[in-house]
Scaffold this motif. Structure first.
Motif, PDB file in Angstrom:
ATOM      1  N   LEU A 117       0.834  -1.203   0.000  1.00 15.49           N
ATOM      2  CA  LEU A 117       0.000   0.000   0.000  1.00 15.49           C
ATOM      3  C   LEU A 117       0.868   1.252   0.000  1.00 15.49           C
ATOM      4  O   LEU A 117       0.596   2.221  -0.725  1.00 15.49           O
ATOM      5  N   SER A 118       1.903   1.251   0.819  1.00 15.19           N
ATOM      6  CA  SER A 118       2.794   2.412   0.887  1.00 15.19           C
ATOM      7  C   SER A 118       3.565   2.588  -0.415  1.00 15.19           C
ATOM      8  O   SER A 118       3.730   3.714  -0.907  1.00 15.19           O
ATOM      9  N   THR A 119       4.025   1.481  -1.010  1.00 12.60           N
ATOM     10  CA  THR A 119       4.733   1.559  -2.287  1.00 12.60           C
ATOM     11  C   THR A 119       3.855   2.146  -3.381  1.00 12.60           C
ATOM     12  O   THR A 119       4.290   2.976  -4.188  1.00 12.60           O
ATOM     13  N   LEU A 120       2.596   1.733  -3.414  1.00 11.89           N
ATOM     14  CA  LEU A 120       1.688   2.178  -4.473  1.00 11.89           C
ATOM     15  C   LEU A 120       1.267   3.634  -4.329  1.00 11.89           C
ATOM     16  O   LEU A 120       0.713   4.210  -5.273  1.00 11.89           O
ATOM     17  N   THR A 121       1.496   4.222  -3.175  1.00 12.61           N
ATOM     18  CA  THR A 121       1.050   5.603  -2.946  1.00 12.61           C
ATOM     19  C   THR A 121       2.188   6.506  -2.507  1.00 12.61           C
ATOM     20  O   THR A 121       1.957   7.672  -2.160  1.00 12.61           O
ATOM     21  N   ASP A 122       3.417   6.027  -2.529  1.00 14.36           N
ATOM     22  CA  ASP A 122       4.560   6.772  -2.007  1.00 14.36           C
ATOM     23  C   ASP A 122       4.815   8.044  -2.796  1.00 14.36           C
ATOM     24  O   ASP A 122       5.084   7.997  -3.992  1.00 14.36           O
ATOM     25  N   GLY A 123       4.732   9.169  -2.108  1.00 15.01           N
ATOM     26  CA  GLY A 123       5.081  10.440  -2.718  1.00 15.01           C
ATOM     27  C   GLY A 123       4.250  10.811  -3.924  1.00 15.01           C
ATOM     28  O   GLY A 123       4.648  11.666  -4.718  1.00 15.01           O
ATOM     29  N   GLY A 124       3.107  10.178  -4.081  1.00 12.25           N
ATOM     30  CA  GLY A 124       2.252  10.487  -5.227  1.00 12.25           C
ATOM     31  C   GLY A 124       2.719   9.825  -6.512  1.00 12.25           C
ATOM     32  O   GLY A 124       2.117   9.989  -7.565  1.00 12.25           O
ATOM     33  N   ALA A 125       3.825   9.056  -6.449  1.00 13.55           N
ATOM     34  CA  ALA A 125       4.354   8.393  -7.643  1.00 13.55           C
ATOM     35  C   ALA A 125       3.653   7.054  -7.823  1.00 13.55           C
ATOM     36  O   ALA A 125       4.203   6.003  -7.546  1.00 13.55           O
ATOM     37  N   GLN A 126       2.407   7.097  -8.268  1.00  9.29           N
ATOM     38  CA  GLN A 126       1.596   5.890  -8.402  1.00  9.29           C
ATOM     39  C   GLN A 126       2.097   5.090  -9.609  1.00  9.29           C
ATOM     40  O   GLN A 126       2.031   5.557 -10.742  1.00  9.29           O
TER      41      GLN A 126
END
Length: 211
Positions: free
Chosen positions: A142-151
């Motif tokens: 979940l964090s990877t997919l939403t990290d810093g807005g870089a989806q």
């Protein structure tokens, strides 16, 4: 929660193992059940996620050259061809020692973990099985997919707040979208999920991938 490369990579192998255990406990007919990946059954998805267990670097590059350098063509070819292997063989490939240290080129440990978790959900969500990924791995994806807005799937979630109903995870400062963590991951990966509205999540085919 784990965020280092080594910590994320340490989660990869157990997720492959957990998916193998879940599938091995089901009737053999699950192999031919539809998955969330368009046009692929469970066996095709397993064949796809275990490519590294059967193809080392040179063999993979030879397959890619044969596919004209097109990874989508390669994925389709291998999923169809290797999906015809005995399902027990494919399950054993999920348990292969090769899969634990595997990471996609350019994707690193986060890409490897997302790969197995998302495709695991493509199987379990479609067949009614509980998610096999651990809470820690699910939280990390979940964090990877939403990290810093870089989806990584190109989905714009600006103006929305996401909150997992079964994990301690939330993100954003807009109207809340509440759903189980598995459903949020699938929606972020552009799979159509009833009751999870992330805008243009349904605008591309459901077999988009990280690797």
């Amino acid at each position: 929660m784990t965020t280092t490369e080594a910590g994320l990579q340490a989660l990869v192998g157990p997720q492959f193992q957990a998916l193998a255990d879940a599938l091995a406990a089901e009737p053999p007919t699950i192999a031919d059940a539809p998955s969330l990946c368009a046009g692929w059954s469970v066996r095709h998805v397993v064949a796809h996620v275990t490519m590294a267990a059967r193809y080392d670097g040179p063999a993979f590059m030879a397959e890619l050259a044969e596919a004209g350098g097109d990874f989508d063509v390669l994925s389709e070819t291998i999923a169809r061809r290797d999906g015809d292997l005995p399902f027990d063989t494919l399950i054993n490939d999920l348990r292969s020692e090769t899969m634990a240290p595997w990471a996609p080129p350019g994707g690193g440990s986060a890409g490897a973990l997302s790969h197995v978790v998302i495709h695991g959900l493509d199987i379990t969500a479609a067949t009614g099985l509980p998610r096999t990924a651990s809470d820690e791995a699910t939280h990390a994806v979940l964090s990877t997919l939403t990290d810093g807005g870089a989806q990584p799937f190109g989905l714009d979630i600006t103006g929305r707040s996401l909150r997992a109903t079964d994990l301690d995870w939330q993100l954003g400062d807009g109207p809340w979208v509440d759903a189980a963590a598995a459903e949020l991951i699938l929606a972020l990966a552009r799979r159509q999920r009833p009751g999870v509205d992330l805008g243009d999540a349904t605008s591309v085919p459901s077999r988009v991938d990280l690797a």
